[in-house]
Scaffold this motif. Structure first.
Motif, short mmCIF file in Angstrom:
data_model
loop_
_atom_site.label_atom_id
_atom_site.label_comp_id
_atom_site.label_asym_id
_atom_site.label_seq_id
_atom_site.Cartn_x
_atom_site.Cartn_y
_atom_site.Cartn_z
N ARG A 126 -5.24 69.28 8.49
CA ARG A 126 -4.32 68.18 8.69
C ARG A 126 -3.20 68.24 7.65
O ARG A 126 -3.39 68.76 6.56
N TRP A 130 -0.15 71.95 14.11
CA TRP A 130 -1.56 71.61 14.17
C TRP A 130 -1.79 70.40 15.07
O TRP A 130 -0.84 69.75 15.51
N TYR A 154 -2.65 67.40 14.56
CA TYR A 154 -2.19 66.09 14.11
C TYR A 154 -0.87 65.69 14.77
O TYR A 154 -0.57 64.50 14.93
N ASP A 181 -9.64 72.02 13.26
CA ASP A 181 -8.21 72.03 13.53
C ASP A 181 -7.85 73.44 13.97
O ASP A 181 -8.58 74.41 13.68
N SER A 227 -4.43 60.83 3.32
CA SER A 227 -4.00 60.29 4.61
C SER A 227 -4.67 58.95 4.87
O SER A 227 -5.87 58.79 4.65
N GLU A 241 5.17 72.17 8.07
CA GLU A 241 4.75 71.51 9.31
C GLU A 241 5.59 70.30 9.65
O GLU A 241 5.98 70.08 10.80
N GLU A 242 5.89 69.49 8.64
CA GLU A 242 6.63 68.26 8.89
C GLU A 242 8.09 68.52 9.25
O GLU A 242 8.68 67.81 10.07
N THR A 277 -5.46 57.47 7.64
CA THR A 277 -6.51 57.56 8.65
C THR A 277 -7.77 58.19 8.07
O THR A 277 -8.88 57.69 8.24
N GLU A 278 -7.59 59.30 7.35
CA GLU A 278 -8.75 59.99 6.80
C GLU A 278 -9.45 59.16 5.74
O GLU A 278 -10.68 59.14 5.65
N TYR A 321 -10.21 63.11 15.44
CA TYR A 321 -10.59 64.28 14.65
C TYR A 321 -11.55 65.12 15.49
O TYR A 321 -12.56 64.61 15.99
N HIS A 339 -1.12 66.31 5.04
CA HIS A 339 -1.29 65.09 4.25
C HIS A 339 0.01 64.80 3.53
O HIS A 339 0.41 65.52 2.63
N ARG A 358 8.01 69.57 12.82
CA ARG A 358 7.77 68.42 13.69
C ARG A 358 9.00 67.54 13.79
O ARG A 358 9.33 67.01 14.86
#
Length: 443
Positions: A2, A259, A261, A131, A34, A241-242, A36-37, A342, A4, A245
């Motif tokens: 993920r 990924w 997420y 993942d 994170s 990644e961000e 959520t995590e 997840y 983070h 995205r």
């Protein structure tokens, strides 16, 4: 794996200056920052704490996971325990394995994929959630132009160029065909391994043999270098990644590698591309699976499993093992899947209707999850961070045109060959690390 990106409190201060009121028999668990995590981690830990009566402290890791490995090395090497159960990115485990406690095998381990992370003959970590690298695409644009989702990298290149050019002719000058993670780092290594395919081109094989310069790798790296400035923006070589995205979610790309997420974020009601996105396994390398004398190469995405392990210097190894087994239990994995999307490591849960409802792309993911591309973490052990750093820098040099793919891969093969001799990666001569088991810590 993920991404983070939420802020965390200073972990080092909390670890080395614990609250004065903390109970002597309490445990400390490290989870990602994170939101959520953290929520899922607290929920699971609270359940175990109620059952056992043991106090557990949950602390967040730094938001920059690049800072975690040095921090882990520091406090896991201390004489006294500052943490008991810790979340582990798969890329850290080889380097940290001497500092992790051996996990006794259990029958239920056979029902998880991946199986317990093994270094030498030591089980040092259990999978917490899965993942995998995936291809995200603008479903609406492919349908508009009557084009299929690409299954080979050459197909992706042609399709990305066709839609990019058509969109630009229609006035969308900001459109690019494909965005990915080109910044020097672990994410670039993942992308490159996906370009190369899984036919023995994993940099270092399980027996320690270096495979860092093959025709398939030269083709894959050369193809990707040709994307920069044509179907991928020049700035892709700085993307993580961000950043990828952000470009895709703003409507400026046809395809994206990322990924799992990203799926929920892309389909958030506020997202400009909500309802317009599809997901697929990544394209296969050219020639993969074509030869009649070997099975099709179904491995297209790099495995990004996140694990849990126990600190070797834990003062409460028996309780820590109990907590670890609970956190990786079917009950907890089911809740994490339904509440947070997840992907569970327990294979039987992948067909569970409630989980498939919570993760609608799971059916699409299954081929990639069943046969992922693995990075040479176990094979290279404590040397993996250096292996990754060298590989990412050589890949970046080729992508920037500073050197040719052949020269970059030749230099990589030479460097890894030298490291393999120093690190004795070959299984026959690999030194056996001293084990530390739960029994060793039993009073």
């Amino acid at each position: 794996m993920r991404v983070h990106h939420l802020a965390a409190l200073p972990l080092a201060w909390m670890l080395f200056c614990p609250p004065a009121t903390a109970a002597g028999d309490s445990l400390t668990v490290l989870c990602a920052s994170s939101g959520t995590e953290q929520a899922l981690c607290h929920h699971a830990v609270d359940g175990w704490s109620r059952m056992t009566g043991t106090t557990v402290r949950v602390l967040p890791l730094p938001s920059d996971w690049g800072a975690v490995l040095p921090l882990y090395r520091q406090f896991l090497s201390a004489r006294t325990s500052v943490a008991d159960v810790l979340v582990l990115d798969g890329t850290w485990i080889g380097a940290l394995s001497p500092l992790l406690l051996d996990i006794p095998p259990a029958a239920e381990d056979a029902r998880t994929l991946p199986h317990p992370f093994t270094v030498g003959k030591r089980h040092v970590a259990l999978a917490w959630y899965r993942d995998i690298g995936l291809l995200f695409y603008r479903r609406d644009l492919l349908e508009h132009y009557g084009l299929a989702v690409p299954t080979r990298w050459d197909d992706l290149q042609r399709t990305a160029a066709a839609i990019q050019d058509a969109q630009r002719r229609a006035g969308n000058a900001a459109m690019w065909g494909y965005v990915w993670q080109g910044r020097t780092g672990e994410s670039l290594v993942c992308n490159a391994l996906e370009w190369f395919g899984a036919n023995g081109d994993a940099l270092v094989s399980t027996d320690g043999t270096v495979h860092a310069d093959t025709p398939a790798m030269r083709r894959g790296l050369g193809r990707a270098a040709g994307w920069v400035g044509t179907i991928s923006p020049p700035g892709v070589l700085t993307y993580d990644e961000e950043a990828a995205r952000g470009a895709f979610q703003s409507g400026h790309a046809v395809f994206m590698r990322n990924w799992v997420y990203a799926w929920a974020l892309l389909n958030d009601p506020q997202s400009p591309v909500a309802g317009k996105v599809g997901v697929a396994t990544l394209p296969r390398a050219d020639g993969a699976g074509d030869a009649p004398d070997h099975a099709p190469d179904n491995a297209t995405g790099v495995d990004g499993t996140v694990y849990l392990g126990i600190a070797r210097n834990s003062a409460h190894p028996i309780q820590a093992l109990s907590l670890l087994r609970y956190l990786t239990s079917e009950e907890v994995e089911r809740h994490q899947a339904v509440a947070g999307a997840y992907i569970p490591a327990r294979m039987t849960l992948l067909d569970d209707p409630s989980i498939m409802g919570a993760i609608p792309i799971l059916r699409t993911l299954r081929p990639a999850l069943d046969s992922p591309i693995l990075r040479p973490i176990a094979a290279t052990g404590i040397d993996y961070p250096r292996v990754s750093w060298i590989a990412a820098n050589q890949f970046q040099q080729a992508l920037r045109g500073v050197t040719t793919p052949a020269d970059a891969l030749g230099a990589l093969a030479s460097a890894l060959g030298g490291l393999s001799q120093l690190g004795r990666w070959d299984s026959a001569n690999r030194p056996t690390l001293p084990s530390s088991t739960i029994q060793d810590h039993t009073p």
